[in-house]
Design a protein around this motif. Sequence first.
Motif, mmCIF file in Angstrom:
data_model
loop_
_atom_site.group_PDB
_atom_site.id
_atom_site.type_symbol
_atom_site.label_atom_id
_atom_site.label_comp_id
_atom_site.label_asym_id
_atom_site.label_seq_id
_atom_site.Cartn_x
_atom_site.Cartn_y
_atom_site.Cartn_z
ATOM 1 N N SER A 100 -0.796 -51.154 78.558
ATOM 2 C CA SER A 100 -1.970 -50.391 78.520
ATOM 3 C C SER A 100 -2.048 -49.355 79.491
ATOM 4 C CB SER A 100 -3.318 -51.317 78.730
ATOM 5 O OG SER A 100 -3.100 -52.462 78.155
ATOM 6 N N TYR A 101 -1.485 -49.598 80.666
ATOM 7 C CA TYR A 101 -1.574 -48.150 81.482
ATOM 8 C C TYR A 101 -0.710 -47.211 81.126
ATOM 9 C CZ TYR A 101 -0.284 -45.752 85.983
ATOM 10 O OH TYR A 101 -0.048 -44.698 86.937
ATOM 11 N N GLY A 102 0.603 -47.620 80.309
ATOM 12 C CA GLY A 102 1.571 -46.729 80.030
ATOM 13 C C GLY A 102 0.894 -45.869 78.862
ATOM 14 N N ARG A 103 -0.122 -46.581 77.916
ATOM 15 C CA ARG A 103 -0.467 -45.754 76.830
ATOM 16 C C ARG A 103 -1.480 -44.750 77.538
ATOM 17 N NH1 ARG A 103 -3.029 -45.206 71.855
ATOM 18 N NH2 ARG A 103 -5.129 -44.577 72.080
ATOM 19 N N THR A 104 -2.472 -44.943 78.559
ATOM 20 C CA THR A 104 -3.117 -44.180 79.217
ATOM 21 C C THR A 104 -2.462 -42.804 79.843
ATOM 22 O OG1 THR A 104 -4.527 -46.044 79.664
ATOM 23 C CG2 THR A 104 -5.184 -43.750 80.557
ATOM 24 N N ILE A 105 -1.256 -43.314 80.731
ATOM 25 C CA ILE A 105 -0.537 -42.280 81.234
ATOM 26 C C ILE A 105 0.052 -41.222 80.469
ATOM 27 C CG2 ILE A 105 1.564 -43.247 81.895
ATOM 28 C CD1 ILE A 105 0.613 -42.237 84.784
ATOM 29 N N TYR A 106 0.562 -41.936 79.217
ATOM 30 C CA TYR A 106 1.176 -40.768 78.064
ATOM 31 C C TYR A 106 0.243 -39.969 77.583
ATOM 32 C CZ TYR A 106 5.881 -43.010 78.284
ATOM 33 O OH TYR A 106 7.056 -43.530 78.364
ATOM 34 N N ALA A 125 -2.472 -38.862 79.197
ATOM 35 C CA ALA A 125 -2.738 -37.900 80.253
ATOM 36 C C ALA A 125 -1.758 -36.752 80.232
ATOM 37 C CB ALA A 125 -3.202 -38.580 81.472
ATOM 38 N N PHE A 126 -0.329 -37.161 80.069
ATOM 39 C CA PHE A 126 0.792 -36.523 80.224
ATOM 40 C C PHE A 126 0.711 -35.303 79.078
ATOM 41 C CE2 PHE A 126 3.658 -39.427 82.760
ATOM 42 C CZ PHE A 126 3.061 -39.096 83.883
ATOM 43 N N ALA A 127 0.061 -36.024 77.607
ATOM 44 C CA ALA A 127 0.146 -35.119 76.701
ATOM 45 C C ALA A 127 -0.912 -34.087 76.789
ATOM 46 C CB ALA A 127 -0.473 -36.210 75.344
ATOM 47 N N ARG A 128 -2.077 -34.311 77.155
ATOM 48 C CA ARG A 128 -3.182 -33.518 77.585
ATOM 49 C C ARG A 128 -2.584 -32.294 78.537
ATOM 50 N NH1 ARG A 128 -8.605 -35.376 79.589
ATOM 51 N NH2 ARG A 128 -7.685 -36.066 81.375
ATOM 52 N N SER A 129 -1.873 -32.699 79.676
ATOM 53 C CA SER A 129 -1.301 -31.825 80.373
ATOM 54 C C SER A 129 -0.216 -30.982 79.926
ATOM 55 C CB SER A 129 -0.910 -32.803 81.643
ATOM 56 O OG SER A 129 -0.398 -31.756 82.807
ATOM 57 N N ALA A 130 0.701 -31.413 79.313
ATOM 58 C CA ALA A 130 1.724 -30.696 78.496
ATOM 59 C C ALA A 130 1.009 -29.584 77.411
ATOM 60 C CB ALA A 130 2.747 -31.732 77.744
ATOM 61 N N ALA A 131 0.063 -30.161 76.745
ATOM 62 C CA ALA A 131 -0.791 -29.232 75.726
ATOM 63 C C ALA A 131 -1.603 -28.133 76.569
ATOM 64 C CB ALA A 131 -1.791 -30.057 75.062
ATOM 65 N N ASN A 141 5.008 -29.311 71.563
ATOM 66 C CA ASN A 141 5.889 -30.153 70.907
ATOM 67 C C ASN A 141 6.125 -31.432 71.992
ATOM 68 O OD1 ASN A 141 6.127 -28.341 68.822
ATOM 69 N ND2 ASN A 141 7.948 -27.637 69.592
ATOM 70 N N LEU A 142 6.199 -31.175 73.127
ATOM 71 C CA LEU A 142 6.425 -32.142 74.015
ATOM 72 C C LEU A 142 5.041 -33.048 74.082
ATOM 73 C CD1 LEU A 142 8.414 -33.407 76.173
ATOM 74 C CD2 LEU A 142 7.403 -31.710 77.581
ATOM 75 N N SER A 143 3.782 -32.534 74.121
ATOM 76 C CA SER A 143 2.709 -32.997 73.917
ATOM 77 C C SER A 143 2.725 -34.116 72.783
ATOM 78 C CB SER A 143 1.489 -32.014 73.838
ATOM 79 O OG SER A 143 0.419 -32.840 73.717
ATOM 80 N N LYS A 144 3.209 -33.780 71.873
ATOM 81 C CA LYS A 144 3.247 -34.517 70.322
ATOM 82 C C LYS A 144 4.221 -35.828 70.876
ATOM 83 C CE LYS A 144 4.376 -34.226 65.547
ATOM 84 N NZ LYS A 144 4.615 -33.234 64.641
ATOM 85 N N LEU A 145 5.418 -35.514 71.578
ATOM 86 C CA LEU A 145 6.053 -36.740 71.942
ATOM 87 C C LEU A 145 5.362 -37.579 72.764
ATOM 88 C CD1 LEU A 145 8.865 -38.283 71.845
ATOM 89 C CD2 LEU A 145 9.687 -36.668 73.546
ATOM 90 N N PHE A 146 4.791 -37.218 73.594
ATOM 91 C CA PHE A 146 3.935 -38.004 74.740
ATOM 92 C C PHE A 146 2.872 -39.084 73.848
ATOM 93 C CE2 PHE A 146 4.830 -35.238 78.552
ATOM 94 C CZ PHE A 146 5.711 -36.360 79.108
ATOM 95 N N ARG A 147 2.428 -38.182 72.677
ATOM 96 C CA ARG A 147 1.427 -39.024 72.105
ATOM 97 C C ARG A 147 2.024 -40.003 71.115
ATOM 98 N NH1 ARG A 147 -0.760 -35.200 68.557
ATOM 99 N NH2 ARG A 147 -0.039 -33.436 69.432
#
Length: 189
Positions: free
Chosen positions: A37-43, A45-51, A57-63
């Motif tokens: 669950s933590y992994g989902r949330t942090i990914y 957050a990383f996706a938002r940061s990458a966007a 494209n990296l944001s999509k991978l994080f999502r």
Amino acid sequence: MDKEDTTEFILAKKCLIMGELTPEMDEGLKMALDRESYGRTIYLAFARSAAEDGLNNLSKLFRAAAESETVHAMNLLDALGEIGDTYSNIKRLLTEEDCDIDTTYPTLAKEALKEGRSEASMAFNWILGVEKEHKELFRQALPYLEKEDDIEEERYFLCENCGYISQGVAPPKSCPICGAPASEFKEVE
Ligand SMILES: [Fe+2]
Ligand SMILES: [Fe+2]
């Protein structure tokens, strides 16, 4: 330093202990659920940061990775036997002790303030306010389920600042929990 004292060795021992949890495997499943669950949330957050960095494209991978963690978490919930039929799920939500609302979050908010952690205190207070609202929304659903009906179709607007859910034809002018303007609300599809 003795080999036995290295971090690697300590981690290996921890893994071994986890592996021996069989009689209390629910504990192992809950630990794994926390991690996934933590992994989902942090990914996310990383996706938002990458966007925000223009790396779509990296944001999509994080999502995608976040969705993958959700699958893992759901499988663990199934293995724990936590999910019932909708009526019992709602009943459980409404009858479980309100430790979070009554004790945990108010205490944490107060302690955070004492420690000068105003951002943490605000986060706890927002959770507290929003959790109370969640409970109310689900309480309103119960009479429908008792008649084996679905609830009425509604439009839901989510405050992306604090998580507050508003129902109606449009978002409120400002969020009742955090004060964010209507522009911070996103309609839930
Ligand atoms: Fe995973
Ligand atoms: Fe809000």
